[in-house]
Design a protein around this motif. Structure first.
Motif, PDB file in Angstrom:
ATOM      1  N   MET A   1       0.837  -1.206   0.000  1.00 32.68           N
ATOM      2  CA  MET A   1       0.000   0.000   0.000  1.00 32.68           C
ATOM      3  C   MET A   1       0.874   1.258   0.000  1.00 32.68           C
ATOM      4  N   VAL A   2       0.345   2.305  -0.591  1.00 33.55           N
ATOM      5  CA  VAL A   2       1.034   3.585  -0.663  1.00 33.55           C
ATOM      6  C   VAL A   2       0.661   4.428   0.552  1.00 33.55           C
ATOM      7  N   ILE A   3       1.669   4.990   1.214  1.00 31.72           N
ATOM      8  CA  ILE A   3       1.404   5.902   2.317  1.00 31.72           C
ATOM      9  C   ILE A   3       0.926   7.241   1.746  1.00 31.72           C
ATOM     10  N   LYS A   4      -0.167   7.748   2.286  1.00 30.69           N
ATOM     11  CA  LYS A   4      -0.677   9.043   1.877  1.00 30.69           C
ATOM     12  C   LYS A   4      -0.200  10.110   2.858  1.00 30.69           C
ATOM     13  N   ILE A   5       0.520  11.089   2.333  1.00 32.73           N
ATOM     14  CA  ILE A   5       1.004  12.204   3.138  1.00 32.73           C
ATOM     15  C   ILE A   5       0.095  13.394   2.880  1.00 32.73           C
ATOM     16  N   LEU A  16      10.311  16.564   4.801  1.00 36.39           N
ATOM     17  CA  LEU A  16      11.076  15.650   5.654  1.00 36.39           C
ATOM     18  C   LEU A  16      10.475  14.252   5.614  1.00 36.39           C
ATOM     19  N   VAL A  17       9.178  14.145   5.771  1.00 33.00           N
ATOM     20  CA  VAL A  17       8.523  12.827   5.736  1.00 33.00           C
ATOM     21  C   VAL A  17       8.721  12.175   4.376  1.00 33.00           C
ATOM     22  N   ALA A  18       8.589  12.958   3.305  1.00 34.58           N
ATOM     23  CA  ALA A  18       8.803  12.414   1.967  1.00 34.58           C
ATOM     24  C   ALA A  18      10.241  11.926   1.797  1.00 34.58           C
ATOM     25  N   GLU A  19      11.193  12.667   2.358  1.00 31.91           N
ATOM     26  CA  GLU A  19      12.606  12.261   2.275  1.00 31.91           C
ATOM     27  C   GLU A  19      12.826  10.911   2.945  1.00 31.91           C
ATOM     28  N   VAL A  20      12.235  10.730   4.118  1.00 32.62           N
ATOM     29  CA  VAL A  20      12.410   9.466   4.839  1.00 32.62           C
ATOM     30  C   VAL A  20      11.729   8.323   4.083  1.00 32.62           C
ATOM     31  N   CYS A  21      10.586   8.589   3.471  1.00 33.97           N
ATOM     32  CA  CYS A  21       9.959   7.562   2.632  1.00 33.97           C
ATOM     33  C   CYS A  21      10.915   7.118   1.529  1.00 33.97           C
ATOM     34  N   ARG A  22      11.588   8.079   0.926  1.00 38.03           N
ATOM     35  CA  ARG A  22      12.530   7.738  -0.142  1.00 38.03           C
ATOM     36  C   ARG A  22      13.743   6.992   0.409  1.00 38.03           C
ATOM     37  N   GLU A  23      14.233   7.386   1.579  1.00 42.55           N
ATOM     38  CA  GLU A  23      15.350   6.660   2.195  1.00 42.55           C
ATOM     39  C   GLU A  23      14.986   5.188   2.408  1.00 42.55           C
ATOM     40  N   GLU A  25      12.647   3.561   0.738  1.00 45.56           N
ATOM     41  CA  GLU A  25      12.080   2.995  -0.487  1.00 45.56           C
ATOM     42  C   GLU A  25      10.605   2.648  -0.317  1.00 45.56           C
ATOM     43  N   VAL A  26       9.894   3.563   0.308  1.00 46.44           N
ATOM     44  CA  VAL A  26       8.466   3.399   0.566  1.00 46.44           C
ATOM     45  C   VAL A  26       7.696   4.327  -0.368  1.00 46.44           C
ATOM     46  N   PRO A  27       6.821   3.809  -1.216  1.00 49.77           N
ATOM     47  CA  PRO A  27       6.047   4.681  -2.097  1.00 49.77           C
ATOM     48  C   PRO A  27       5.060   5.527  -1.300  1.00 49.77           C
ATOM     49  N   TYR A  28       4.890   6.769  -1.742  1.00 49.33           N
ATOM     50  CA  TYR A  28       3.954   7.651  -1.061  1.00 49.33           C
ATOM     51  C   TYR A  28       3.171   8.468  -2.081  1.00 49.33           C
ATOM     52  N   GLU A  29       2.028   8.938  -1.644  1.00 53.38           N
ATOM     53  CA  GLU A  29       1.195   9.839  -2.442  1.00 53.38           C
ATOM     54  C   GLU A  29       0.967  11.098  -1.634  1.00 53.38           C
ATOM     55  N   LEU A  30       1.232  12.245  -2.234  1.00 53.06           N
ATOM     56  CA  LEU A  30       0.983  13.511  -1.560  1.00 53.06           C
ATOM     57  C   LEU A  30      -0.465  13.922  -1.793  1.00 53.06           C
ATOM     58  N   GLY A  82      15.695  -0.285   2.156  1.00 46.89           N
ATOM     59  CA  GLY A  82      16.265   1.051   2.067  1.00 46.89           C
ATOM     60  C   GLY A  82      17.455   1.250   2.985  1.00 46.89           C
ATOM     61  N   THR A  83      17.689   2.495   3.376  1.00 48.45           N
ATOM     62  CA  THR A  83      18.810   2.833   4.246  1.00 48.45           C
ATOM     63  C   THR A  83      18.643   2.153   5.599  1.00 48.45           C
ATOM     64  N   PRO A  84      19.627   1.376   6.042  1.00 47.01           N
ATOM     65  CA  PRO A  84      19.464   0.624   7.294  1.00 47.01           C
ATOM     66  C   PRO A  84      19.675   1.486   8.527  1.00 47.01           C
TER      67      PRO A  84
END
Length: 212
Positions: A1-5, A16-23, A25-30, A82-84
């Motif tokens: 599932m995609v996290i909705k921000i 910041l939250v979007a950056e951590v999602c990318r770190e 490797e979690v898909p998100y929808e704004l 993603g980033t450990p």
């Protein structure tokens, strides 16, 4: 599932939250919230974020607000990708992480946020900055960064040898103070400058630096 921000794309803590999602490797929808039109203060928004602030997330029905809590949740839920070790599991390493996160919360964020409030947020509201207050905030932040330089002279990151959320928490408002507003607080602090260059050059941050 995609996290909705739920938030505005250029809001610092949304990025910041979007950056951590990318770190991680979690898909998100704004899900855009027009903060300049006051949408974050409406009853519909406050149903999920009672303080009327962005962001909050919806992770398949799990609602969470407060950006740093959201980042910790994402880092721990998706620890295997993603980033450990953005939030370490070892008790001693986790304690050092919490120490570093507390350093940011007490010795960086209040001053950087205050500067951004005076110089940017007040401008959007048609108000003049209190330059005396700005000077006080800059002096306080400068003294704190002197201590940062000592810490970062002994280790690569605030919590030790590996990057954690405690480092990433500095990105949004540090970028505003050091880059957008142009306050040169790094030149005479080589260890802080080295650390700042490293964390701001991460692809995950570059991808959301302008907008989530």
């Amino acid at each position: 599932m995609v996290i909705k921000i739920h938030g505005h794309a250029i809001a610092p803590l949304v990025r910041l939250v979007a950056e951590v999602c990318r770190e991680k490797e979690v898909p998100y929808e704004l899900v855009n919230v027009e903060v300049y039109k006051g949408e974050h203060k409406t009853p519909a928004f406050r149903e999920f974020q009672p303080f009327g602030q962005v962001p909050y997330i919806d992770d398949n029905g799990f609602i969470l607000y407060e950006s740093k809590a959201i980042c910790k949740y994402i880092a721990k839920k998706y620890a295997s990708q993603g980033t450990p070790n953005l939030v370490p599991n070892d008790p001693k390493e986790e304690a050092l992480f919490e120490q570093a996160a507390s350093i940011e919360a007490s010795n960086f964020y209040p001053f950087a946020l205050g500067i951004a409030t005076e110089k940017i947020i007040k401008k959007h509201r048609g108000l003049e900055p209190n330059e005396v207050r700005v000077s006080e905030l800059l002096n306080n932040l400068s003294a704190k960064l002197d201590v940062y330089d000592v810490i970062l002279g002994k280790q690569a990151y605030l919590a030790g040898g590996s990057i954690t959320l405690a480092d990433l928490f500095h990105l949004p408002y540090g970028t505003i103070v050091f880059e957008e507003l142009g306050y040169d607080m790094l030149e005479n602090r080589p260890n802080v400058a080295r650390w700042w260059k490293e964390i701001t050059s991460r692809p995950s941050w570059l991808a959301v630096k302008a907008k989530a």
